[in-house]
Design a protein around this motif. Structure first.
Motif, PDB file in Angstrom:
ATOM      1  N   ALA A  83      -6.838  -2.923  -1.258  1.00 56.56           N
ATOM      2  CA  ALA A  83      -6.619  -4.109  -0.487  1.00 56.56           C
ATOM      3  C   ALA A  83      -7.778  -4.432   0.298  1.00 56.56           C
ATOM      4  CB  ALA A  83      -5.229  -3.544   0.360  1.00 56.56           C
ATOM      5  N   LEU A  84      -8.514  -3.680   0.707  1.00 57.37           N
ATOM      6  CA  LEU A  84      -9.608  -3.781   1.493  1.00 57.37           C
ATOM      7  C   LEU A  84     -10.699  -4.611   0.814  1.00 57.37           C
ATOM      8  CD1 LEU A  84     -10.263  -0.436   3.591  1.00 57.37           C
ATOM      9  CD2 LEU A  84      -9.167  -2.610   4.478  1.00 57.37           C
TER      10      LEU A  84
ATOM     11  N   VAL B 116       0.907  -1.209   0.069  1.00 61.84           N
ATOM     12  CA  VAL B 116       0.043  -0.028  -0.097  1.00 61.84           C
ATOM     13  C   VAL B 116       1.064   1.352  -0.167  1.00 61.84           C
ATOM     14  CG1 VAL B 116      -1.580   1.280   1.348  1.00 61.84           C
ATOM     15  CG2 VAL B 116      -2.066  -1.154   1.209  1.00 61.84           C
ATOM     16  N   LEU B 117       0.765   2.211  -1.013  1.00 59.93           N
ATOM     17  CA  LEU B 117       1.526   3.311  -1.205  1.00 59.93           C
ATOM     18  C   LEU B 117       0.615   4.459  -1.426  1.00 59.93           C
ATOM     19  CD1 LEU B 117       4.052   2.108  -3.830  1.00 59.93           C
ATOM     20  CD2 LEU B 117       4.538   2.195  -1.315  1.00 59.93           C
ATOM     21  N   SER B 118      -0.549   4.171  -1.497  1.00 62.49           N
ATOM     22  CA  SER B 118      -1.511   5.467  -1.521  1.00 62.49           C
ATOM     23  C   SER B 118      -2.868   4.961  -0.827  1.00 62.49           C
ATOM     24  CB  SER B 118      -1.752   5.697  -2.969  1.00 62.49           C
ATOM     25  OG  SER B 118      -2.426   4.641  -3.912  1.00 62.49           O
TER      26      SER B 118
ATOM     27  N   CYS C 264       3.374   0.675   3.250  1.00 64.03           N
ATOM     28  CA  CYS C 264       2.853  -0.275   4.150  1.00 64.03           C
ATOM     29  C   CYS C 264       2.386  -1.464   3.545  1.00 64.03           C
ATOM     30  CB  CYS C 264       1.583   0.459   4.895  1.00 64.03           C
ATOM     31  SG  CYS C 264       1.768   1.980   5.922  1.00 64.03           S
ATOM     32  N   LEU C 265       2.153  -2.572   4.316  1.00 68.67           N
ATOM     33  CA  LEU C 265       1.707  -3.756   4.030  1.00 68.67           C
ATOM     34  C   LEU C 265       0.378  -3.895   4.499  1.00 68.67           C
ATOM     35  CD1 LEU C 265       4.715  -6.240   4.148  1.00 68.67           C
ATOM     36  CD2 LEU C 265       3.914  -4.691   2.193  1.00 68.67           C
ATOM     37  N   VAL C 266      -0.602  -4.469   3.881  1.00 67.02           N
ATOM     38  CA  VAL C 266      -2.035  -4.937   4.507  1.00 67.02           C
ATOM     39  C   VAL C 266      -1.974  -6.471   4.262  1.00 67.02           C
ATOM     40  CG1 VAL C 266      -4.184  -4.870   4.062  1.00 67.02           C
ATOM     41  CG2 VAL C 266      -3.291  -2.783   3.939  1.00 67.02           C
TER      42      VAL C 266
END
Length: 282
Positions: free
Chosen positions: A120-121, A111-113, A168-170
């Motif tokens: 991702a959700l 996740v970059l934005s 981030c990572l999800v």
């Protein structure tokens, strides 16, 4: 035969004190060197010239890899290797290396934005975990139980983090605790299971979670061997999560805390590290 070793870190914690205490029995002299006062860059590395090897234990997720790279360029043996430290500092790079080698890792999305986050959700079922690509000790790792809260949480990532911190990572939330494996060289020295304690859901040794010793498990040993095959021999804290289909490798710490594992297993981890350092410096 050399035996003058620098522990390069931002501070002296229990682990560093125990490593220093154990050194004499193995013919080593270990002393702490502040990782913020080395001023490296000169090929002769004057600030490290008196040492036969450098044991990098910086808790910073930027300093460790940088210092290891430049120390190696000055021909000073570095534990762990710069390549291993750089991989461990970056959760995305590490997972890509492990997955390419055929080792199981959790499903995840980079996740970059905000657009990345919302996608991702949609692709991964709640609950989810949001964690920084660069970071450790359980900090800024957030459990997302519902979509509305998730959007509010991401406001903080978006508004307060610099670009470096916004990566981030999800990933799916995996219940049931984690297994921390302490590896020295290629040897699995000790393993312990951490489960969240009190109201904190995170399974992390740095947070003082409940701990119990883990008996020898062939699946765990096989995964540990696979990780070491990828990163090379070194001193690692390998974190595994159990799933219905078996363990997955969640993270690898290049400067692991080991007080909790040592206390519950009785393993003499400082002596194992000193013995390994002795072998490396010859």
């Amino acid at each position: 035969m050399g035996g003058n070793i620098a522990i390069v870190s931002d501070r002296i914690a229990w682990e560093e004190r125990e490593l220093i205490r154990s050194a004499d029995a193995f013919g080593l002299h270990i002393e702490w060197v502040d990782d913020g006062a080395l001023c490296l860059g000169d090929p002769d590395a004057a600030s490290l010239a008196d040492y036969d090897a450098v044991l990098v234990r910086s808790r910073s997720y930027t300093r460790g890899g940088l210092l290891a790279n430049i120390a190696e360029a000055s021909r000073i043996p570095t534990l762990n290797s710069a390549a291993a430290i750089n991989a461990c500092e970056n959760k995305l790079v590490l997972r890509d290396l492990l997955r390419t080698a055929g080792l199981p890792v959790p499903d995840f999305r980079l996740v970059l934005s905000r657009r990345d986050f919302e996608k991702a959700l949609r692709e991964l079922p709640l609950p989810l975990v949001l964690k920084p690509v660069f970071g450790g000790m359980g900090k800024r790792v957030t459990l997302l139980r519902d979509a509305d809260t998730a959007q509010s949480v991401y406001d903080y990532v978006e508004d307060l983090g610099h670009a470096f911190e916004q990566a981030c990572l999800v990933e799916p939330y995996l219940e049931g605790g984690s297994v921390r494996c302490l590896v020295v060289g290629r040897e699995l020295v000790a393993a312990a299971r951490f489960t969240s304690g009190g109201t904190d859901w995170r399974n992390n040794a740095a947070l003082g979670n409940r701990t119990e010793s883990v008996a020898h498990d062939p699946e765990v040993a096989k995964l540990v061997d696979g990780v070491v095959d990828v990163l090379g021999p070194g001193i690692y804290g390998i974190d595994l999560f159990g799933t219905p289909s078996g363990f997955v490798v969640n993270e690898v710490n290049h400067a692991p805390g080991f007080r909790g594992v040592a206390s519950v297993t009785g393993a003499d981890i400082p002596s194992a590290v000193a013995r390994y350092v002795r072998e490396v410096v010859g």
